[in-house]
Enzyme design. Structure first.
Site, PDB file in Angstrom:
ATOM      1  N   THR A   7      34.599  43.032  33.424  1.00  0.00           N
ATOM      2  CA  THR A   7      36.007  42.116  33.616  1.00  0.00           C
ATOM      3  C   THR A   7      36.398  41.711  32.368  1.00  0.00           C
ATOM      4  OG1 THR A   7      36.803  41.256  34.888  1.00  0.00           O
ATOM      5  CG2 THR A   7      34.485  40.206  34.007  1.00  0.00           C
ATOM      6  N   GLY A   8      37.424  42.223  32.717  1.00  0.00           N
ATOM      7  CA  GLY A   8      38.350  41.373  31.324  1.00  0.00           C
ATOM      8  C   GLY A   8      38.688  40.134  31.862  1.00  0.00           C
ATOM      9  N   ASN A  11      38.606  34.398  35.092  1.00  0.00           N
ATOM     10  CA  ASN A  11      38.263  34.226  36.625  1.00  0.00           C
ATOM     11  C   ASN A  11      37.675  34.702  38.384  1.00  0.00           C
ATOM     12  OD1 ASN A  11      40.991  32.025  36.629  1.00  0.00           O
ATOM     13  ND2 ASN A  11      41.360  33.805  35.878  1.00  0.00           N
ATOM     14  N   GLU A  37      42.306  52.254  33.532  1.00  0.00           N
ATOM     15  CA  GLU A  37      42.509  51.557  35.514  1.00  0.00           C
ATOM     16  C   GLU A  37      42.862  53.442  36.070  1.00  0.00           C
ATOM     17  OE1 GLU A  37      42.428  48.395  37.080  1.00  0.00           O
ATOM     18  OE2 GLU A  37      41.642  47.068  35.611  1.00  0.00           O
ATOM     19  N   ASP A  65      37.677  45.995  41.266  1.00  0.00           N
ATOM     20  CA  ASP A  65      39.434  45.932  41.663  1.00  0.00           C
ATOM     21  C   ASP A  65      40.021  45.104  42.685  1.00  0.00           C
ATOM     22  OD1 ASP A  65      41.093  46.563  39.974  1.00  0.00           O
ATOM     23  OD2 ASP A  65      41.808  48.659  41.475  1.00  0.00           O
ATOM     24  N   SER A  66      41.002  44.712  42.403  1.00  0.00           N
ATOM     25  CA  SER A  66      41.544  43.693  43.311  1.00  0.00           C
ATOM     26  C   SER A  66      43.221  43.960  43.064  1.00  0.00           C
ATOM     27  CB  SER A  66      41.057  41.925  43.144  1.00  0.00           C
ATOM     28  OG  SER A  66      40.196  41.919  43.284  1.00  0.00           O
ATOM     29  N   ALA A 142      47.109  33.480  38.754  1.00  0.00           N
ATOM     30  CA  ALA A 142      48.249  34.526  39.774  1.00  0.00           C
ATOM     31  C   ALA A 142      48.744  34.072  40.846  1.00  0.00           C
ATOM     32  CB  ALA A 142      47.183  36.223  39.719  1.00  0.00           C
ATOM     33  N   HIS A 169      38.376  37.175  49.461  1.00  0.00           N
ATOM     34  CA  HIS A 169      38.319  38.251  49.789  1.00  0.00           C
ATOM     35  C   HIS A 169      37.354  38.494  48.605  1.00  0.00           C
ATOM     36  CE1 HIS A 169      41.002  36.928  46.686  1.00  0.00           C
ATOM     37  NE2 HIS A 169      41.588  38.196  46.370  1.00  0.00           N
ATOM     38  N   ARG A 170      37.130  37.947  47.823  1.00  0.00           N
ATOM     39  CA  ARG A 170      35.736  37.928  46.369  1.00  0.00           C
ATOM     40  C   ARG A 170      34.965  37.445  47.350  1.00  0.00           C
ATOM     41  NH1 ARG A 170      38.485  36.706  43.240  1.00  0.00           N
ATOM     42  NH2 ARG A 170      39.905  38.818  42.211  1.00  0.00           N
TER      43      ARG A 170
END
Ligand code: CZF
Ligand code: MG
Length: 186
Positions: A7-8, A11, A37, A65-66, A142, A169-170
């Protein structure tokens, strides 16, 4: 066993480490390799992305992916959440929802796992509403400052990362991933 998290987004790594704390036998390592993506659902992005990364490193890997989905905007920004956050931002999102009664929204996360044999997806969702104004105590990132989870009276950005990671959610997606890993050890 080491599992790589491609991941980039630091967070996500921070929150994943809080959620997976205490997981026996596995260590999550941040991998800053980007992946294409595709234009598709979170599930499709995760499936294609995790295979692409696995083929590069040939080690067990996850991607995540969210998206943020607003009901009165037909699920916008959804899979385009990153681009919309970078171009519109929360002020303009709130303008889109000015005088809108229906404030329902949800976050959805899909974790894709691949180790060369098993390809697994783990989903987490949290429902809530879009706040009428940006509210933050300096936490989160975000859309966190405009999202109030169901049953709460503050935005994700008014919660500490630990408080958010207890319900997000995570959390739900990583919790399912953690249970899967623990079942493999047995
Ligand atoms: O307020 C938020 N609280 C969250 O908990 C959260 N999780 C994701 N998002 C948003 O949705 C995009 C997903 O895009 P995304 O999953 O492709 O992530 P990313 O591009 O940032 O990193 P990655 O793809 O390298 O993993 C991100 O950029 C964020 O804008 C969140 N917003
Ligand atoms: Mg991304």
């Amino acid at each position: 066993m080491k599992i790589y998290f491609a991941t980039g987004n630091q967070n996500k790594v921070n929150e994943a480490n809080i959620i997976l704390k205490g997981l026996e036998g596995y260590e999550l390592e941040h991998l800053k390799i980007p992946y294409a993506e595709i234009q598709g659902t979170l599930e499709e992005v995760s499936k294609v992305g995790v295979k692409e990364i696995y083929n590069k490193i040939k080690k067990p890997v996850i991607v995540e992916d969210s998206g943020f989905f607003i009901e009165s905007l037909n699920g916008f920004p959804g899979t385009y959440s990153k681009y919309v956050q970078e171009t519109l931002g929360n002020e303009k999102i709130l303008k889109l929802l000015k005088d809108e009664e229906n404030r329902k929204a949800y976050f959805k996360t899909i974790i894709g796992y691949f180790d060369g044999i098993d390809l697994k997806l783990f989903r987490g969702e949290i429902f809530g509403s879009v706040s009428k104004e940006i509210k933050t105590s300096g936490f989160g990132f975000a859309y966190d400052s405009i999202f109030i989870p169901e049953g709460q009276n503050k935005t994700f950005a008014e919660m500490t990362t630990k408080e958010k990671s207890d319900i997000s959610h995570r959390k739900l997606a990583f919790y399912k991933f953690k249970s899967y890993l623990e079942s493999k050890v047995k």
